[in-house]
Motif scaffolding. Structure first.
Motif, PDB file in Angstrom:
ATOM      1  N   VAL A  72       2.525  -9.280  -8.149  1.00  0.00           N
ATOM      2  CA  VAL A  72       2.941  -8.389  -7.210  1.00  0.00           C
ATOM      3  C   VAL A  72       1.996  -7.313  -7.240  1.00  0.00           C
ATOM      4  O   VAL A  72       1.313  -7.116  -8.172  1.00  0.00           O
ATOM      5  N   GLN A  73       1.923  -6.532  -5.802  1.00  0.00           N
ATOM      6  CA  GLN A  73       0.749  -5.482  -5.921  1.00  0.00           C
ATOM      7  C   GLN A  73       1.202  -4.213  -5.830  1.00  0.00           C
ATOM      8  O   GLN A  73       0.408  -3.125  -6.348  1.00  0.00           O
ATOM      9  N   GLN A 124      -9.437 -14.006  10.262  1.00  0.00           N
ATOM     10  CA  GLN A 124      -9.493 -13.600   8.814  1.00  0.00           C
ATOM     11  C   GLN A 124      -8.231 -13.508   8.266  1.00  0.00           C
ATOM     12  O   GLN A 124      -7.379 -12.720   8.808  1.00  0.00           O
ATOM     13  N   ALA A 125      -7.959 -14.202   7.277  1.00  0.00           N
ATOM     14  CA  ALA A 125      -6.425 -14.037   6.489  1.00  0.00           C
ATOM     15  C   ALA A 125      -6.196 -12.711   6.131  1.00  0.00           C
ATOM     16  O   ALA A 125      -7.286 -12.049   5.599  1.00  0.00           O
ATOM     17  N   PRO A 126      -5.177 -12.037   6.516  1.00  0.00           N
ATOM     18  CA  PRO A 126      -4.787 -10.675   5.852  1.00  0.00           C
ATOM     19  C   PRO A 126      -4.614 -10.584   4.437  1.00  0.00           C
ATOM     20  O   PRO A 126      -4.374 -11.626   3.883  1.00  0.00           O
ATOM     21  N   ILE A 127      -4.950  -9.340   3.814  1.00  0.00           N
ATOM     22  CA  ILE A 127      -4.563  -9.033   2.752  1.00  0.00           C
ATOM     23  C   ILE A 127      -3.142  -8.668   2.476  1.00  0.00           C
ATOM     24  O   ILE A 127      -2.641  -7.961   3.462  1.00  0.00           O
ATOM     25  N   ILE A 128      -2.667  -9.474   1.484  1.00  0.00           N
ATOM     26  CA  ILE A 128      -1.046  -9.329   1.539  1.00  0.00           C
ATOM     27  C   ILE A 128      -0.988  -8.505   0.340  1.00  0.00           C
ATOM     28  O   ILE A 128      -1.187  -8.399  -0.804  1.00  0.00           O
ATOM     29  N   ILE A 129       0.063  -7.309   0.595  1.00  0.00           N
ATOM     30  CA  ILE A 129       0.695  -6.370  -0.462  1.00  0.00           C
ATOM     31  C   ILE A 129       1.996  -6.966  -0.709  1.00  0.00           C
ATOM     32  O   ILE A 129       3.029  -6.654   0.335  1.00  0.00           O
ATOM     33  N   ALA A 134      -5.471   5.183 -17.458  1.00  0.00           N
ATOM     34  CA  ALA A 134      -5.894   4.551 -18.563  1.00  0.00           C
ATOM     35  C   ALA A 134      -5.153   3.298 -19.138  1.00  0.00           C
ATOM     36  O   ALA A 134      -5.853   2.390 -20.080  1.00  0.00           O
ATOM     37  N   LYS A 135      -4.141   2.827 -18.386  1.00  0.00           N
ATOM     38  CA  LYS A 135      -3.364   1.715 -18.827  1.00  0.00           C
ATOM     39  C   LYS A 135      -3.901   0.595 -17.653  1.00  0.00           C
ATOM     40  O   LYS A 135      -2.986  -0.316 -17.628  1.00  0.00           O
ATOM     41  N   GLY A 136      -4.625   1.189 -16.522  1.00  0.00           N
ATOM     42  CA  GLY A 136      -4.905  -0.073 -15.852  1.00  0.00           C
ATOM     43  C   GLY A 136      -4.154   0.037 -14.524  1.00  0.00           C
ATOM     44  O   GLY A 136      -4.065  -0.798 -13.558  1.00  0.00           O
ATOM     45  N   ILE A 137      -3.512   1.129 -14.457  1.00  0.00           N
ATOM     46  CA  ILE A 137      -2.329   1.196 -13.376  1.00  0.00           C
ATOM     47  C   ILE A 137      -2.870   2.745 -12.583  1.00  0.00           C
ATOM     48  O   ILE A 137      -2.874   3.744 -13.115  1.00  0.00           O
ATOM     49  N   THR A 138      -2.655   2.578 -11.119  1.00  0.00           N
ATOM     50  CA  THR A 138      -2.885   3.713 -10.418  1.00  0.00           C
ATOM     51  C   THR A 138      -1.964   4.117  -9.821  1.00  0.00           C
ATOM     52  O   THR A 138      -0.995   3.453  -9.315  1.00  0.00           O
ATOM     53  N   GLY A 139      -1.474   5.473  -9.973  1.00  0.00           N
ATOM     54  CA  GLY A 139      -0.231   6.082  -9.282  1.00  0.00           C
ATOM     55  C   GLY A 139      -0.965   6.532  -7.896  1.00  0.00           C
ATOM     56  O   GLY A 139      -1.844   7.326  -7.866  1.00  0.00           O
ATOM     57  N   LEU A 140      -0.123   6.128  -6.921  1.00  0.00           N
ATOM     58  CA  LEU A 140      -0.338   6.614  -5.758  1.00  0.00           C
ATOM     59  C   LEU A 140       0.327   7.805  -5.333  1.00  0.00           C
ATOM     60  O   LEU A 140      -0.053   8.713  -4.343  1.00  0.00           O
ATOM     61  N   ALA A 141       1.800   7.909  -5.468  1.00  0.00           N
ATOM     62  CA  ALA A 141       2.596   9.018  -4.946  1.00  0.00           C
ATOM     63  C   ALA A 141       3.587   9.155  -5.647  1.00  0.00           C
ATOM     64  O   ALA A 141       4.200   8.154  -6.747  1.00  0.00           O
ATOM     65  N   ALA A 196       7.494   6.632  -8.824  1.00  0.00           N
ATOM     66  CA  ALA A 196       6.017   6.638  -8.796  1.00  0.00           C
ATOM     67  C   ALA A 196       5.631   5.240  -8.246  1.00  0.00           C
ATOM     68  O   ALA A 196       6.040   4.435  -8.672  1.00  0.00           O
ATOM     69  N   VAL A 197       5.042   5.540  -7.111  1.00  0.00           N
ATOM     70  CA  VAL A 197       4.455   4.174  -6.212  1.00  0.00           C
ATOM     71  C   VAL A 197       3.122   3.857  -7.322  1.00  0.00           C
ATOM     72  O   VAL A 197       2.336   4.786  -7.171  1.00  0.00           O
ATOM     73  N   ILE A 198       3.047   2.711  -7.522  1.00  0.00           N
ATOM     74  CA  ILE A 198       2.189   2.405  -8.386  1.00  0.00           C
ATOM     75  C   ILE A 198       1.186   1.033  -8.000  1.00  0.00           C
ATOM     76  O   ILE A 198       2.276   0.083  -7.336  1.00  0.00           O
ATOM     77  N   VAL A 199       0.184   0.748  -8.245  1.00  0.00           N
ATOM     78  CA  VAL A 199      -0.504  -0.352  -7.870  1.00  0.00           C
ATOM     79  C   VAL A 199      -1.443  -0.804  -9.315  1.00  0.00           C
ATOM     80  O   VAL A 199      -1.570   0.115  -9.824  1.00  0.00           O
TER      81      VAL A 199
END
Ligand code: LMR
Length: 332
Positions: free
Chosen positions: A84-85, A23-28, A135-142, A237-240
């Protein structure tokens, strides 16, 4: 006979172990603008190590440090486009995402020490800001810490008047633009990767940053005088991209969340020491003069930069200022 051979071959094929379909790995792709040898650089590598371990190799994290993949502005666009992820930009650069409120964290002399910064970001302020981002489609992780800014030029910056007429590089925040104008200088937004050259050639006269960034970008080699003013704070802020994050299988997202929580604790636990060590190395290099402000001189800077607070209300809004004021037990 022919039938017999055919049947034998078919049986052999059926009996053979099925080929394992890898299975191809998910690339971040995790892009950032500082070197590996900084709190953020080390944090990104720690996340890579833990993410790959906890997902058992189902996720591969490719870290691109020091603007090797994208520069400041480009990386935010790349995140929105999905090329970029993961990023960890300074929150001073978030206005182009449509969330000016983050700039409240750049107010000068806002956090009196690391503990005050920590309390604010772990409390409702940090979460409130992440909601704005969602609300802008970006998730803050840390949130990742990188300590306090120093200020530098080719002359000692001791009193506010010393800034008069200097061209100062800033990273993006209009609040920083404002406080440098309060002291009579001319701020200029510039990508982090261009600062060393701009200082060296005199395109700008000065800048602000943390000791680890000065050292790893060699800014101290092209600035005669650095004031250890610690006048403002630098945090990331680490964001995805929310679509990418929400589209991950739930078990993988859980493992990555755990990896991020541990990488965050690690990064925040080394930031102060990394900056302390960097300052020592800068001092020992003998390539620049370090200046420390007396309490009275600090008050001079605080008074001179105070108008930024009034101005900030129009820029970031009262709500975030009230939240911060409440958390820090200060009046704004
Ligand atoms: C800067 O542009 O000065 C900083 O935000 C760089 C960084 O990511 O620490």
């Amino acid at each position: 006979m022919r039938n017999w051979i055919f049947a034998a071959v078919a049986a052999a094929i059926l009996a053979a172990p099925a080929p394992v379909m890898a299975q191809a790995p998910i690339i971040i792709k995790f892009s950032h603008v500082v070197t590996n040898d900084t709190p953020k650089g080390k944090g990104a590598l720690k996340f890579k190590e833990l993410a790959e371990k906890y997902t058992n190799g189902k996720v591969k994290v490719e870290v691109y440090p020091n603007s090797t993949l994208f520069k400041d502005k480009e990386e935010l666009e790349a995140l929105q486009l999905g090329s970029v992820q993961m990023l960890a930009p300074s929150t001073a650069k978030f206005a182009p995402l449509g969330v000016k409120e983050f700039e409240a964290l750049d107010l000068p002399w806002l956090f009196k020490d690391d503990a005050a910064y920590d309390a604010a970001m772990k409390g409702p302020v940090g979460q409130w800001l992440f909601k704005k981002l969602q609300a802008k489609g970006i998730t803050g992780l840390a949130y990742w810490d990188n300590g306090f800014h120093m200020a530098s030029a080719n002359r000692p910056l001791i009193h506010p008047a010393d800034f008069q007429g200097l061209k100062i590089r800033i990273s993006g925040s209009k609040i920083a633009d404002r406080y440098f104008r309060d002291v009579g200088s001319i701020p200029q937004i510039m990508a982090f990767s261009e600062v060393y050259h701009a200082l060296q050639t005199g395109v700008v006269d000065g800048c602000e940053n943390t000791p680890s960034n000065y050292l790893t970008q060699k800014f101290h080699e092209v600035q005669k005088d650095i004031t250890v003013s610690y006048h403002a704070h630098l945090q990331y802020a680490v964001i995805v991209n929310s679509k990418f994050w929400g589209g991950l299988p739930a078990d993988i997202r859980g493992q990555l969340t755990k990896a991020m929580a541990e990488a965050t604790d690690y990064t925040n636990s080394i930031a102060a020491k990394e900056n302390k060590d960097a300052l020592e190395t800068i001092k020992a290099s003998g390539k620049t003069n370090l200046h420390y402000l007396t309490d009275a001189q600090k008050v001079e800077w605080q008074k001179a930069m105070r108008p930024t607070y009034t101005w900030a209300k129009g820029r970031v809004g009262q709500e975030v200022l009230d939240l911060i004021a409440k958390e820090l037990h200060v009046l704004m």
